[in-house]
Enzyme design. Structure first.
Site, PDB file in Angstrom:
ATOM      1  N   CYS A  50       0.866  -1.177   0.000  1.00 30.18           N
ATOM      2  CA  CYS A  50       0.000   0.000   0.000  1.00 30.18           C
ATOM      3  C   CYS A  50       0.901   1.225   0.000  1.00 30.18           C
ATOM      4  O   CYS A  50       1.711   1.408   0.927  1.00 30.18           O
ATOM      5  CB  CYS A  50      -0.871  -0.031   1.256  1.00 30.18           C
ATOM      6  N   CYS A 110      -1.134   3.893  -6.604  1.00 32.81           N
ATOM      7  CA  CYS A 110      -1.967   3.261  -5.572  1.00 32.81           C
ATOM      8  C   CYS A 110      -2.219   1.847  -6.068  1.00 32.81           C
ATOM      9  O   CYS A 110      -2.554   1.656  -7.249  1.00 32.81           O
ATOM     10  CB  CYS A 110      -3.275   4.033  -5.417  1.00 32.81           C
TER      11      CYS A 110
HETATM   12  N1  DGL Z   1      -4.070   0.718  -2.015  1.00 29.61           N
HETATM   13  C1  DGL Z   1      -3.624   1.846  -1.283  1.00 29.61           C
HETATM   14  C2  DGL Z   1      -2.411   2.509  -1.877  1.00 29.61           C
HETATM   15  O1  DGL Z   1      -1.628   1.865  -2.547  1.00 29.61           O
HETATM   16  C3  DGL Z   1      -4.575   2.836  -0.696  1.00 29.61           C
HETATM   17  C4  DGL Z   1      -5.988   2.878  -1.068  1.00 29.61           C
HETATM   18  C5  DGL Z   1      -6.794   3.551   0.022  1.00 29.61           C
HETATM   19  O2  DGL Z   1      -7.153   2.825   0.947  1.00 29.61           O
HETATM   20  O3  DGL Z   1      -7.002   4.774  -0.049  1.00 29.61           O
HETATM   21  O4  DGL Z   1      -2.169   3.664  -1.674  1.00 29.61           O
END
Ligand code: DGL
Length: 290
Positions: free
Chosen positions: A77, A200
């Site tokens: 993430c 993301c």
């Molecule tokens: N998948 C996450 C990232 O790579 C964040 C998504 C979220 O929960 O806002 O930043």
């Protein structure tokens, strides 16, 4: 080989986005066991603020270390990496901890027009970590940076609601169109954005929509594969690669995988089935994290 080499690798994200990284990890490290946590009860991280995301990161890392005895942690993430990777590393100084960041450097190497788009969450883009990453490359290309409020959430809903309902899918497409339109012209002509960084992990699951909107001349860059290679390097250096890792094996051995969620189980099962073709039995609820 170290005795702990047989232990699993922990991977987590605010939700299903990190499954895109897990896929790359499984391909790179087919002999490893993985425990994945989707913190869906607390998503989206991108709009929650650093203190909240850091607190969740610590809770999940502690859970994976204490309950699953992981030998390495992959923070799949971008938002959690930006908010809490330093603390996670100092909390577990002996354990390999791998984070993920938007692929700005690969984008500079790839772009021909020198104009690069970056899509990410508010949390990632507002972080000190992103500011230092950008500072390293900003004189080498022009960056058009777009915070994509609501997009990770829409992707989460579109994937996990029964058979990707039309309405939630349309919302993903609408947001992709809205945000890319706000960034300007895409293409390979001078002055156009020819490279788009998906900053993301959720956005990988909107790649088809983005390709449809932007056409074939734009390259989408994500970071799952480099993260998987870095994980391999760190495990190798710590003598923690699972037995057989130097030979070949078929990826996707379901025995080696556990997917846990702090949110609704059926949503994770739907995502695992849709994106990784995994059976429902690999998924379970992580009540301790709800
Ligand atoms: N998948 C996450 C990232 O790579 C964040 C998504 C979220 O929960 O806002 O930043």
């Amino acid at each position: 080989m170290h005795a702990a080499a047989a232990a699993p690798i922990g991977v987590f994200d605010s939700g299903i986005g990190g499954l895109s990284v897990l896929q790359a990890l499984q391909a790179e490290l087919p002999h490893e066991r993985f425990v994945y946590v989707a913190d869906s009860a607390h998503a989206p991280y991108g709009e929650r603020g650093d203190a909240f995301v850091a607190e969740r990161t610590h809770a999940i890392a502690d859970f994976l270390v204490q309950q699953h005895h992981i030998k390495a942690l992959v923070v799949a993430c971008n938002t959690a990496t930006a908010a809490a990777i330093h603390e996670a590393r100092s909390r577990f100084p002996k354990m390999p901890v791998v984070g993920i960041e938007p692929a700005l450097k690969p984008a500079v190497a790839h772009s021909q027009t020198g104009r690069i788009g970056v899509m990410a969450t508010n949390g990632t883009l507002g972080s000190a970590k992103f500011a230092s990453l950008l500072a390293l490359v900003q004189d080498q290309a022009e960056f058009v940076i777009q915070a994509c409020k609501g997009l990770a959430h829409a992707i989460e809903l579109s994937t996990t609601q029964a058979a990707a309902s039309d309405a939630s899918h349309t919302e993903v497409h609408r947001l992709c169109a809205q945000y890319t339109q706000a960034m300007g012209h895409f293409g390979k002509a001078p002055g156009q954005i020819d490279t788009l960084v998906l900053g993301c992990t959720h956005y990988v699951f909107a790649a088809d929509d983005l390709r449809q909107i932007l056409g074939p001349d734009v390259t989408l860059l994500s970071t799952g594969e480099p993260v998987a290679r870095q994980t391999r390097r760190l495990l190798e250096a710590a003598d923690l690669l699972a037995e057989g890792s130097l030979g070949s094996a078929s990826a996707g051995d379901h025995e080696r995988l556990r997917l846990l969620t702090s949110g609704p189980l059926d949503a994770l099962q739907a995502a695992a089935q849709r994106w990784l073709q995994l059976p429902a039995q690999v998924c379970a609820q992580a009540e301790a994290l709800s």
